[in-house]
Design a protein around this motif. Sequence first.
Motif, PDB file in Angstrom:
ATOM      1  N   ASP A  86       0.835  -1.205   0.000  1.00  0.00           N
ATOM      2  CA  ASP A  86       0.000   0.000   0.000  1.00  0.00           C
ATOM      3  C   ASP A  86       0.872   1.258   0.000  1.00  0.00           C
ATOM      4  OD1 ASP A  86      -2.285  -1.568  -0.007  1.00  0.00           O
ATOM      5  OD2 ASP A  86      -2.727  -1.259   2.131  1.00  0.00           O
ATOM      6  N   GLU A  87       1.945   1.243   0.770  1.00  0.00           N
ATOM      7  CA  GLU A  87       2.878   2.379   0.810  1.00  0.00           C
ATOM      8  C   GLU A  87       3.509   2.584  -0.568  1.00  0.00           C
ATOM      9  OE1 GLU A  87       5.250   5.544   2.291  1.00  0.00           O
ATOM     10  OE2 GLU A  87       3.489   4.559   3.137  1.00  0.00           O
ATOM     11  N   PHE A  88       3.925   1.499  -1.204  1.00  0.00           N
ATOM     12  CA  PHE A  88       4.521   1.594  -2.538  1.00  0.00           C
ATOM     13  C   PHE A  88       3.511   2.171  -3.533  1.00  0.00           C
ATOM     14  CE2 PHE A  88       5.102  -0.366  -6.730  1.00  0.00           C
ATOM     15  CZ  PHE A  88       6.299   0.236  -7.076  1.00  0.00           C
ATOM     16  N   GLU A  89       2.270   1.696  -3.485  1.00  0.00           N
ATOM     17  CA  GLU A  89       1.241   2.209  -4.390  1.00  0.00           C
ATOM     18  C   GLU A  89       0.990   3.696  -4.153  1.00  0.00           C
ATOM     19  OE1 GLU A  89      -2.231  -0.290  -4.188  1.00  0.00           O
ATOM     20  OE2 GLU A  89      -1.098  -2.051  -4.826  1.00  0.00           O
ATOM     21  N   ALA A  90       1.019   4.131  -2.900  1.00  0.00           N
ATOM     22  CA  ALA A  90       0.830   5.553  -2.587  1.00  0.00           C
ATOM     23  C   ALA A  90       1.987   6.385  -3.147  1.00  0.00           C
ATOM     24  CB  ALA A  90       0.718   5.749  -1.071  1.00  0.00           C
ATOM     25  N   ILE A  91       3.199   5.863  -3.049  1.00  0.00           N
ATOM     26  CA  ILE A  91       4.363   6.563  -3.606  1.00  0.00           C
ATOM     27  C   ILE A  91       4.229   6.672  -5.116  1.00  0.00           C
ATOM     28  CG2 ILE A  91       6.857   6.366  -4.037  1.00  0.00           C
ATOM     29  CD1 ILE A  91       7.033   5.074  -1.200  1.00  0.00           C
ATOM     30  N   MET A  92       3.837   5.585  -5.762  1.00  0.00           N
ATOM     31  CA  MET A  92       3.685   5.593  -7.220  1.00  0.00           C
ATOM     32  C   MET A  92       2.573   6.560  -7.642  1.00  0.00           C
ATOM     33  SD  MET A  92       6.115   3.788  -8.296  1.00  0.00           S
ATOM     34  CE  MET A  92       5.682   3.808 -10.021  1.00  0.00           C
ATOM     35  N   ALA A  93       1.480   6.602  -6.898  1.00  0.00           N
ATOM     36  CA  ALA A  93       0.381   7.521  -7.217  1.00  0.00           C
ATOM     37  C   ALA A  93       0.837   8.965  -7.050  1.00  0.00           C
ATOM     38  CB  ALA A  93      -0.830   7.226  -6.344  1.00  0.00           C
ATOM     39  N   SER A  94       1.619   9.216  -6.006  1.00  0.00           N
ATOM     40  CA  SER A  94       2.161  10.553  -5.769  1.00  0.00           C
ATOM     41  C   SER A  94       3.100  10.963  -6.896  1.00  0.00           C
ATOM     42  CB  SER A  94       2.888  10.599  -4.428  1.00  0.00           C
ATOM     43  OG  SER A  94       3.513  11.840  -4.256  1.00  0.00           O
ATOM     44  N   ASP A  95       3.945  10.032  -7.347  1.00  0.00           N
ATOM     45  CA  ASP A  95       4.855  10.306  -8.462  1.00  0.00           C
ATOM     46  C   ASP A  95       4.057  10.597  -9.734  1.00  0.00           C
ATOM     47  OD1 ASP A  95       7.051   9.980  -6.856  1.00  0.00           O
ATOM     48  OD2 ASP A  95       7.602   8.015  -7.640  1.00  0.00           O
ATOM     49  N   ASP A  96       2.985   9.844  -9.966  1.00  0.00           N
ATOM     50  CA  ASP A  96       2.148  10.076 -11.144  1.00  0.00           C
ATOM     51  C   ASP A  96       1.509  11.465 -11.085  1.00  0.00           C
ATOM     52  OD1 ASP A  96       2.709   7.594 -12.210  1.00  0.00           O
ATOM     53  OD2 ASP A  96       0.824   6.669 -11.562  1.00  0.00           O
ATOM     54  N   ASP A  97       1.053  11.864  -9.902  1.00  0.00           N
ATOM     55  CA  ASP A  97       0.439  13.185  -9.737  1.00  0.00           C
ATOM     56  C   ASP A  97       1.463  14.284 -10.015  1.00  0.00           C
ATOM     57  OD1 ASP A  97      -1.946  11.993  -9.050  1.00  0.00           O
ATOM     58  OD2 ASP A  97      -1.713  12.313  -6.896  1.00  0.00           O
ATOM     59  N   ASN A  98       2.699  14.082  -9.575  1.00  0.00           N
ATOM     60  CA  ASN A  98       3.747  15.086  -9.770  1.00  0.00           C
ATOM     61  C   ASN A  98       4.164  15.209 -11.224  1.00  0.00           C
ATOM     62  OD1 ASN A  98       3.785  15.751  -7.059  1.00  0.00           O
ATOM     63  ND2 ASN A  98       5.435  14.319  -6.576  1.00  0.00           N
ATOM     64  N   THR A  99       4.136  14.112 -11.974  1.00  0.00           N
ATOM     65  CA  THR A  99       4.554  14.162 -13.383  1.00  0.00           C
ATOM     66  C   THR A  99       3.462  14.757 -14.262  1.00  0.00           C
ATOM     67  OG1 THR A  99       3.820  11.884 -13.772  1.00  0.00           O
ATOM     68  CG2 THR A  99       6.149  12.220 -13.212  1.00  0.00           C
TER      69      THR A  99
END
Length: 101
Positions: A86-99
């Motif tokens: 879940d933490e990894f998915e949150a990081i990936m979602a955050s990275d997607d939002d930033n890009t």
Amino acid sequence: MAENKNKKAEIEEEEDVEIISLEFDDGSKMDCEIMGIFDHDGQEYIALLPDDGTDDVYIYGYEEDKDGNFDLLDIADDKLFKSVADEFEAIMASDDDNTEE
């Protein structure tokens, strides 16, 4: 859950992409792209993208010593694995939002 991996691994760099070669307990090998190393509750974890044509992601505990040698650790507890995933998915979602910005 992540499959049990032998602790043998080699890292190569290919055009800004780090590749790690894993050796499974059955002797088979697989190259994986290192997606990243991240912290969760004071422990480091590593996310690997296998070069097998799937969209699977392998997540392991990660420990590095002062000499730069490292071990990949299986996450045996299902509850902990879900929390780390879940933490990894949150990081990936955050990275997607930033890009996207």
